[in-house]
Design a protein around this motif. Sequence first.
Motif, PDB file in Angstrom:
ATOM      1  N   THR A   1      40.314  33.239 -70.785  1.00 17.11           N
ATOM      2  CA  THR A   1      40.863  34.429 -70.106  1.00 17.11           C
ATOM      3  C   THR A   1      39.784  35.485 -69.882  1.00 17.11           C
ATOM      4  OG1 THR A   1      42.922  33.992 -71.309  1.00 17.11           O
ATOM      5  CG2 THR A   1      42.730  36.138 -70.231  1.00 17.11           C
TER       6      THR A   1
ATOM      7  N   MET B   1      39.603  26.496 -65.330  1.00 20.27           N
ATOM      8  CA  MET B   1      39.660  27.965 -65.240  1.00 20.27           C
ATOM      9  C   MET B   1      38.723  28.618 -66.247  1.00 20.27           C
ATOM     10  SD  MET B   1      43.567  29.177 -64.602  1.00 20.27           S
ATOM     11  CE  MET B   1      44.123  28.775 -66.235  1.00 20.27           C
TER      12      MET B   1
ATOM     13  N   ARG C   1      53.190  44.235 -73.487  1.00 26.74           N
ATOM     14  CA  ARG C   1      51.742  44.325 -73.751  1.00 26.74           C
ATOM     15  C   ARG C   1      51.156  45.570 -73.068  1.00 26.74           C
ATOM     16  NH1 ARG C   1      50.461  38.661 -74.394  1.00 26.74           N
ATOM     17  NH2 ARG C   1      48.266  39.145 -74.792  1.00 26.74           N
TER      18      ARG C   1
ATOM     19  N   GLY D   1      40.888  41.308 -67.012  1.00 23.79           N
ATOM     20  CA  GLY D   1      42.072  41.516 -66.163  1.00 23.79           C
ATOM     21  C   GLY D   1      41.889  40.875 -64.796  1.00 23.79           C
TER      22      GLY D   1
ATOM     23  N   TYR E   1      55.374  38.177 -64.513  1.00 28.87           N
ATOM     24  CA  TYR E   1      54.678  38.432 -65.781  1.00 28.87           C
ATOM     25  C   TYR E   1      55.600  39.059 -66.839  1.00 28.87           C
ATOM     26  CZ  TYR E   1      50.008  37.176 -64.104  1.00 28.87           C
ATOM     27  OH  TYR E   1      48.898  36.486 -63.652  1.00 28.87           O
TER      28      TYR E   1
HETATM   29  P1  RTP Z   1      46.929  33.391 -66.862  1.00 32.15           P
HETATM   30  O1  RTP Z   1      48.294  33.534 -67.509  1.00 32.15           O
HETATM   31  O2  RTP Z   1      46.660  34.401 -65.782  1.00 32.15           O
HETATM   32  O3  RTP Z   1      46.605  31.985 -66.460  1.00 32.15           O
HETATM   33  O4  RTP Z   1      45.834  33.734 -67.960  1.00 32.15           O
HETATM   34  P2  RTP Z   1      45.832  33.431 -69.488  1.00 32.15           P
HETATM   35  O5  RTP Z   1      46.972  32.538 -69.880  1.00 32.15           O
HETATM   36  O6  RTP Z   1      44.441  33.013 -69.796  1.00 32.15           O
HETATM   37  O7  RTP Z   1      46.064  34.889 -70.070  1.00 32.15           O
HETATM   38  P3  RTP Z   1      47.411  35.616 -70.593  1.00 32.15           P
HETATM   39  O8  RTP Z   1      47.196  35.964 -72.032  1.00 32.15           O
HETATM   40  O9  RTP Z   1      48.622  34.827 -70.212  1.00 32.15           O
HETATM   41  O10 RTP Z   1      47.363  36.973 -69.774  1.00 32.15           O
HETATM   42  C1  RTP Z   1      47.803  37.003 -68.444  1.00 32.15           C
HETATM   43  C2  RTP Z   1      46.834  37.809 -67.624  1.00 32.15           C
HETATM   44  O11 RTP Z   1      46.889  39.167 -68.028  1.00 32.15           O
HETATM   45  C3  RTP Z   1      45.612  39.757 -67.817  1.00 32.15           C
HETATM   46  N1  RTP Z   1      45.112  40.302 -69.080  1.00 32.15           N
HETATM   47  N2  RTP Z   1      44.558  41.488 -69.189  1.00 32.15           N
HETATM   48  N3  RTP Z   1      43.280  43.823 -70.173  1.00 32.15           N
HETATM   49  C4  RTP Z   1      43.555  42.836 -71.014  1.00 32.15           C
HETATM   50  O12 RTP Z   1      43.270  42.854 -72.183  1.00 32.15           O
HETATM   51  C5  RTP Z   1      44.220  41.642 -70.470  1.00 32.15           C
HETATM   52  N4  RTP Z   1      44.570  40.569 -71.176  1.00 32.15           N
HETATM   53  C6  RTP Z   1      45.156  39.727 -70.295  1.00 32.15           C
HETATM   54  C7  RTP Z   1      44.689  38.686 -67.296  1.00 32.15           C
HETATM   55  O13 RTP Z   1      44.681  38.771 -65.866  1.00 32.15           O
HETATM   56  C8  RTP Z   1      45.362  37.419 -67.772  1.00 32.15           C
HETATM   57  O14 RTP Z   1      44.988  36.315 -66.996  1.00 32.15           O
END
Ligand code: RTP
Length: 140
Positions: free
Chosen positions: A93, A90, A57, A112, A51
């Motif tokens: 998010t 999926m 972030r 999360g 990550y």
């Molecule tokens: P992923 O990478 O897991 O497939 O999910 P994604 O593209 O939909 O989301 P991303 O923006 O890449 O964020 C990665 C992962 O970080 C966690 N997250 N937590 N607490 C928060 O505000 C927050 N925002 C993101 C989530 O587990 C997300 O899938």
Amino acid sequence: MALERTFSIIKPDATKRNLTGAITAKFEEAGLRVVASKRIHLTKAQAGVFYAVHKERPFYDELCEFMSSEPIVVQVLEGENAIAKNREVMGATNPAEAADGTIRKEFALSIGENSVHGSDAPETAKEEIAYFFSGLELVG
Ligand code: RTP
Ligand code: MG
């Protein structure tokens, strides 16, 4: 369109609740084939490398802690338009914003602890697959 591959993680909140089969079924129902799969337990440092793009972030530390808290299942999914199709299955998010029938709508606990990860582009899919799988583990 030619077959495409994407990288998927069934996250700790889901493996803990015994949802590996239910989530894999959603992929298969969408026409995605599991061409590699294994259950592993990341260290926090390994989660941090995966990550790294999010390291500035505010949720980075919490995310790495969570992703190393329990085993995960890493998979390579193959199909037509696999990257986009997987992200569609999926859902958003944030599970509160995810469409009906999606994995995150049905299973995610929070933004999360949202049950699954899926690659977001061909280049990241390639890098993420290579981080977790050797060529010998990828059966077409
Ligand atoms: P992923 O990478 O897991 O497939 O999910 P994604 O593209 O939909 O989301 P991303 O923006 O890449 O964020 C990665 C992962 O970080 C966690 N997250 N937590 N607490 C928060 O505000 C927050 N925002 C993101 C989530 O587990 C997300 O899938
Ligand atoms: Mg992402």
